[in-house]
Motif scaffolding. Structure first.
Motif, PDB file in Angstrom:
ATOM      1  N   LEU A 297       0.811  -1.219   0.000  1.00  0.00           N
ATOM      2  CA  LEU A 297       0.000   0.000   0.000  1.00  0.00           C
ATOM      3  C   LEU A 297       0.846   1.271   0.000  1.00  0.00           C
ATOM      4  O   LEU A 297       0.356   2.342  -0.355  1.00  0.00           O
ATOM      5  CB  LEU A 297      -0.950   0.000   1.202  1.00  0.00           C
ATOM      6  CG  LEU A 297      -2.173  -0.920   1.070  1.00  0.00           C
ATOM      7  CD1 LEU A 297      -2.978  -0.928   2.362  1.00  0.00           C
ATOM      8  CD2 LEU A 297      -3.058  -0.475  -0.094  1.00  0.00           C
ATOM      9  N   PHE A 298       2.098   1.159   0.386  1.00  0.00           N
ATOM     10  CA  PHE A 298       2.993   2.313   0.269  1.00  0.00           C
ATOM     11  C   PHE A 298       3.128   2.724  -1.191  1.00  0.00           C
ATOM     12  O   PHE A 298       3.237   3.902  -1.517  1.00  0.00           O
ATOM     13  CB  PHE A 298       4.350   1.955   0.873  1.00  0.00           C
ATOM     14  CG  PHE A 298       5.366   3.061   0.838  1.00  0.00           C
ATOM     15  CD1 PHE A 298       5.360   4.065   1.786  1.00  0.00           C
ATOM     16  CD2 PHE A 298       6.330   3.100  -0.159  1.00  0.00           C
ATOM     17  CE1 PHE A 298       6.297   5.091   1.749  1.00  0.00           C
ATOM     18  CE2 PHE A 298       7.277   4.109  -0.212  1.00  0.00           C
ATOM     19  CZ  PHE A 298       7.258   5.114   0.750  1.00  0.00           C
ATOM     20  N   GLY A 299       3.145   1.725  -2.100  1.00  0.00           N
ATOM     21  CA  GLY A 299       3.117   2.020  -3.531  1.00  0.00           C
ATOM     22  C   GLY A 299       4.456   2.273  -4.184  1.00  0.00           C
ATOM     23  O   GLY A 299       4.515   2.858  -5.263  1.00  0.00           O
ATOM     24  N   GLY A 300       5.548   1.819  -3.567  1.00  0.00           N
ATOM     25  CA  GLY A 300       6.865   2.031  -4.133  1.00  0.00           C
ATOM     26  C   GLY A 300       7.530   0.737  -4.554  1.00  0.00           C
ATOM     27  O   GLY A 300       6.867  -0.286  -4.730  1.00  0.00           O
ATOM     28  N   PRO A 301       8.850   0.748  -4.712  1.00  0.00           N
ATOM     29  CA  PRO A 301       9.578  -0.461  -5.097  1.00  0.00           C
ATOM     30  C   PRO A 301       9.720  -1.407  -3.907  1.00  0.00           C
ATOM     31  O   PRO A 301       9.451  -1.026  -2.753  1.00  0.00           O
ATOM     32  CB  PRO A 301      10.944   0.085  -5.521  1.00  0.00           C
ATOM     33  CG  PRO A 301      11.111   1.319  -4.701  1.00  0.00           C
ATOM     34  CD  PRO A 301       9.735   1.923  -4.584  1.00  0.00           C
ATOM     35  N   GLN A 302      10.181  -2.626  -4.182  1.00  0.00           N
ATOM     36  CA  GLN A 302      10.386  -3.585  -3.100  1.00  0.00           C
ATOM     37  C   GLN A 302      11.383  -3.025  -2.099  1.00  0.00           C
ATOM     38  O   GLN A 302      12.479  -2.595  -2.445  1.00  0.00           O
ATOM     39  CB  GLN A 302      10.918  -4.907  -3.633  1.00  0.00           C
ATOM     40  CG  GLN A 302      11.229  -5.919  -2.525  1.00  0.00           C
ATOM     41  CD  GLN A 302      11.800  -7.205  -3.037  1.00  0.00           C
ATOM     42  OE1 GLN A 302      11.146  -7.910  -3.791  1.00  0.00           O
ATOM     43  NE2 GLN A 302      13.026  -7.519  -2.649  1.00  0.00           N
ATOM     44  N   LYS A 329      20.906   1.580  -4.479  1.00  0.00           N
ATOM     45  CA  LYS A 329      20.623   2.980  -4.816  1.00  0.00           C
ATOM     46  C   LYS A 329      19.335   3.136  -5.619  1.00  0.00           C
ATOM     47  O   LYS A 329      18.638   4.151  -5.492  1.00  0.00           O
ATOM     48  CB  LYS A 329      21.790   3.586  -5.579  1.00  0.00           C
ATOM     49  CG  LYS A 329      22.081   2.944  -6.932  1.00  0.00           C
ATOM     50  CD  LYS A 329      23.227   3.647  -7.650  1.00  0.00           C
ATOM     51  CE  LYS A 329      23.480   3.041  -9.024  1.00  0.00           C
ATOM     52  NZ  LYS A 329      24.553   3.746  -9.750  1.00  0.00           N
ATOM     53  N   THR A 330      18.965   2.129  -6.447  1.00  0.00           N
ATOM     54  CA  THR A 330      17.736   2.263  -7.222  1.00  0.00           C
ATOM     55  C   THR A 330      16.509   2.187  -6.325  1.00  0.00           C
ATOM     56  O   THR A 330      15.547   2.942  -6.508  1.00  0.00           O
ATOM     57  CB  THR A 330      17.663   1.188  -8.319  1.00  0.00           C
ATOM     58  OG1 THR A 330      17.752  -0.112  -7.731  1.00  0.00           O
ATOM     59  CG2 THR A 330      18.765   1.360  -9.331  1.00  0.00           C
ATOM     60  N   ALA A 331      16.538   1.272  -5.346  1.00  0.00           N
ATOM     61  CA  ALA A 331      15.412   1.168  -4.408  1.00  0.00           C
ATOM     62  C   ALA A 331      15.299   2.437  -3.573  1.00  0.00           C
ATOM     63  O   ALA A 331      14.191   2.944  -3.346  1.00  0.00           O
ATOM     64  CB  ALA A 331      15.583  -0.056  -3.515  1.00  0.00           C
ATOM     65  N   LEU A 332      16.427   2.965  -3.108  1.00  0.00           N
ATOM     66  CA  LEU A 332      16.389   4.194  -2.313  1.00  0.00           C
ATOM     67  C   LEU A 332      15.867   5.367  -3.134  1.00  0.00           C
ATOM     68  O   LEU A 332      15.087   6.190  -2.639  1.00  0.00           O
ATOM     69  CB  LEU A 332      17.792   4.506  -1.777  1.00  0.00           C
ATOM     70  CG  LEU A 332      18.355   3.513  -0.749  1.00  0.00           C
ATOM     71  CD1 LEU A 332      19.778   3.897  -0.369  1.00  0.00           C
ATOM     72  CD2 LEU A 332      17.472   3.439   0.482  1.00  0.00           C
ATOM     73  N   ALA A 333      16.276   5.440  -4.396  1.00  0.00           N
ATOM     74  CA  ALA A 333      15.753   6.498  -5.267  1.00  0.00           C
ATOM     75  C   ALA A 333      14.254   6.350  -5.445  1.00  0.00           C
ATOM     76  O   ALA A 333      13.510   7.347  -5.462  1.00  0.00           O
ATOM     77  CB  ALA A 333      16.459   6.452  -6.620  1.00  0.00           C
ATOM     78  N   GLY A 334      13.781   5.107  -5.582  1.00  0.00           N
ATOM     79  CA  GLY A 334      12.350   4.866  -5.750  1.00  0.00           C
ATOM     80  C   GLY A 334      11.563   5.192  -4.505  1.00  0.00           C
ATOM     81  O   GLY A 334      10.465   5.771  -4.572  1.00  0.00           O
ATOM     82  N   ILE A 335      12.080   4.818  -3.331  1.00  0.00           N
ATOM     83  CA  ILE A 335      11.402   5.142  -2.074  1.00  0.00           C
ATOM     84  C   ILE A 335      11.329   6.657  -1.895  1.00  0.00           C
ATOM     85  O   ILE A 335      10.286   7.211  -1.514  1.00  0.00           O
ATOM     86  CB  ILE A 335      12.133   4.484  -0.879  1.00  0.00           C
ATOM     87  CG1 ILE A 335      12.018   2.954  -0.946  1.00  0.00           C
ATOM     88  CG2 ILE A 335      11.580   5.004   0.443  1.00  0.00           C
ATOM     89  CD1 ILE A 335      10.628   2.417  -0.783  1.00  0.00           C
ATOM     90  N   SER A 336      12.429   7.333  -2.178  1.00  0.00           N
ATOM     91  CA  SER A 336      12.464   8.786  -2.026  1.00  0.00           C
ATOM     92  C   SER A 336      11.456   9.471  -2.950  1.00  0.00           C
ATOM     93  O   SER A 336      10.714  10.370  -2.542  1.00  0.00           O
ATOM     94  CB  SER A 336      13.872   9.304  -2.306  1.00  0.00           C
ATOM     95  OG  SER A 336      13.931  10.703  -2.152  1.00  0.00           O
ATOM     96  N   ALA A 337      11.411   9.019  -4.210  1.00  0.00           N
ATOM     97  CA  ALA A 337      10.475   9.621  -5.168  1.00  0.00           C
ATOM     98  C   ALA A 337       9.034   9.341  -4.771  1.00  0.00           C
ATOM     99  O   ALA A 337       8.155  10.205  -4.932  1.00  0.00           O
ATOM    100  CB  ALA A 337      10.760   9.080  -6.572  1.00  0.00           C
ATOM    101  N   THR A 338       8.765   8.149  -4.263  1.00  0.00           N
ATOM    102  CA  THR A 338       7.406   7.814  -3.817  1.00  0.00           C
ATOM    103  C   THR A 338       7.014   8.674  -2.627  1.00  0.00           C
ATOM    104  O   THR A 338       5.881   9.168  -2.546  1.00  0.00           O
ATOM    105  CB  THR A 338       7.320   6.323  -3.453  1.00  0.00           C
ATOM    106  OG1 THR A 338       7.722   5.527  -4.579  1.00  0.00           O
ATOM    107  CG2 THR A 338       5.892   5.943  -3.075  1.00  0.00           C
ATOM    108  N   LEU A 339       7.947   8.881  -1.707  1.00  0.00           N
ATOM    109  CA  LEU A 339       7.663   9.739  -0.552  1.00  0.00           C
ATOM    110  C   LEU A 339       7.362  11.171  -0.984  1.00  0.00           C
ATOM    111  O   LEU A 339       6.575  11.870  -0.337  1.00  0.00           O
ATOM    112  CB  LEU A 339       8.846   9.721   0.413  1.00  0.00           C
ATOM    113  CG  LEU A 339       8.977   8.463   1.276  1.00  0.00           C
ATOM    114  CD1 LEU A 339      10.330   8.433   1.982  1.00  0.00           C
ATOM    115  CD2 LEU A 339       7.840   8.389   2.293  1.00  0.00           C
TER     116      LEU A 339
END
Length: 461
Positions: A297-302, A329-339
């Motif tokens: 439900l957060f809606g980001g990457p794994q 780094k790709t997951a962190l970039a995805g989490i950051s963009a989702t936030l």
């Protein structure tokens, strides 16, 4: 007779050179290194040999080997993780990669993957910096958690937290929450791997705060609560609230850990769904450390996200296992963009999972009308009411009214296979000899491809 037949079939097995020199194999092998083609030929010949020895009789072993290596070569040349159109009606579909991310998140991940990034560098000072500063700040503003850490998935998050904070000590858990979290991974097994000792309290259906209180000893490190994310116990039930457990934990000088599972940052109630506990509610209730998934439900990457008290997060981040399970780094970039979508108040408009949950039914029906008109109103295809599920271990039993197409056919399995093996693959579900394609889980930008795929399957059938 059987022995002589097997002997004859073994004689008919082709040589490696005969296989690699076959015109059909040569065509399929275009662009593949010869050494790899040779290795595949040997493997296919040996598999066929073993099949014959096991009693699997085939009329033409050479043709079987050629067909098998062609299939292997075609699979090798293609991308297995290619595009799929999810028409199943399950929004967070684990077998299809769970939550699709927003376009902005996808672009951020792609950019991070293809470029150097200041992952552990402060550009202003030129000195080494933390990997989590930006994400921790955004999560602090959104959830009020002091600090946060991102690892590669939520199972890793739970394992890391227990390993860092509870190894060689007791962790108290309600018997009803000793659950299996998917893929055969069970909370008691994860706890055992961490070195923590499980102490179960209460019963399957009723557990009280006093049960935890009675079980606390000098060996107790934490109380653990696990959200029932993929099932429900109803009827004669009782569970203490997080606020009760938090008060108890503080009075007895132990910590309270929560495995929240799906990790929603938004209230699900306004969309006609059972209220799903949010990360913010857990932090405000006094949970010391909360773990949740990035791709539900957060809606980001794994990812597995650990939020809570700063002193505990720092202890967790220093544990040797933290490096083994850290996010790239790709997951962190995805989490950051989702936030970023959440901090801008645009999550419902931008994040695909929330766009699907909130999509108006009339808009869905309009899309189905367009599908039908583009298909030319063929016989056996009609618009039907259907129901979408959240999926992904979130809100079990909750369904959202939706619209879709129903295709009546005497051979639904064959038609479903044609859709699955098309380009792009289309995943329907079968209900009473009809293929149902739920519009809610089809991304709007895939509408035209969906119509083309249906047309191709219907015409070829």
């Amino acid at each position: 007779a059987d022995t002589s037949r097997r002997t004859e079939l073994l004689r008919q097995l082709p040589s490696v050179d005969a296989v690699t020199g076959n015109p059909g194999v040569a065509e399929a092998a275009d662009g593949v290194k010869p050494s790899i083609v040779t290795a595949l030929a040997r493997e296919c010949i040996e598999r066929t040999r073993q099949a014959i020895l096991s009693g699997d009789v085939c009329d033409d072993p050479a043709s079987r080997v050629v067909a098998e290596i062609r299939g292997e070569l075609e699979s090798l040349s293609g991308a297995r993780l290619s595009e799929v159109i999810n028409a199943t009606g399950v929004i967070i579909h684990t077998n299809l990669g769970r939550a699709p991310v927003s376009q902005e998140t996808s672009q951020a991940m792609s950019l991070a993957a293809g470029r150097y990034t200041p992952l552990e560098l402060q550009l202003s000072s030129g000195k080494r910096g933390g990997r989590m500063s930006e994400i921790s700040q955004r999560l602090r503003l959104l959830t009020r958690a002091d600090d946060s850490l991102v690892v590669n998935n939520n199972a890793a998050a739970v394992l890391l937290v227990l390993s860092a904070l509870c190894s060689d000590r007791e962790v108290i858990l309600s018997r009803s929450q000793a659950v299996e979290i998917g893929g055969g991974f069970r909370i008691p097994d994860v706890m055992a791997q961490s070195g923590a000792r499980l102490v179960e309290v209460g019963t399957t259906n009723r557990t009280y705060a006093r049960d935890y209180d009675d079980a606390i000893s000098q060996e107790t490190a934490a109380l653990l609560t696990v959200h029932w994310s993929n099932f429900r116990i109803v009827g004669f039930t009782s569970q203490p609230s997080l606020a009760e457990l938090s008060e108890l934990a503080r009075s007895r000088d132990v910590i309270l850990i929560e495995d929240l599972g799906s990790g929603s940052l938004l209230d699900t109630g306004p969309y006609g769904l059972t209220p799903e506990p949010t990360v913010t509610q857990s932090i405000e209730a006094g949970v010391d450390v909360v773990c949740f998934s990035g791709d539900k439900l957060f809606g980001g990457p794994q990812a597995g996200i650990i939020s809570g008290r700063r002193d505990l997060i720092q202890r967790i981040s220093r544990h040797p296992l933290a490096r083994a399970v850290r996010a790239d780094k790709t997951a962190l970039a995805g989490i950051s963009a989702t936030l970023t979508h959440y901090t801008r108040g645009e999550a419902v408009q931008k994040i695909p999972v929330w766009k699907m949950i909130s999509m108006d039914r009339e808009r869905l029906r309009d899309r189905c009308e367009w599908y039908l008109s583009e298909l030319g109103y063929p016989d056996g295809v009609e618009i039907v009411e259907t129901s979408s599920a959240i999926g992904g271990g979130a809100l079990p039993g909750d369904l959202i009214p939706s619209w879709g197409l129903a295709i009546s056919t005497s051979r639904p399995d064959d038609l479903a296979r044609q859709l699955r093996t098309g380009t792009p693959a289309i995943m329907p579900h079968i209900d009473d000899n009809r293929l149902i394609l739920d519009a809610r889980t089809v991304l709007p930008e895939q509408d035209e491809a969906l119509v083309r795929g249906i047309q191709g399957a219907l015409w070829s059938g």
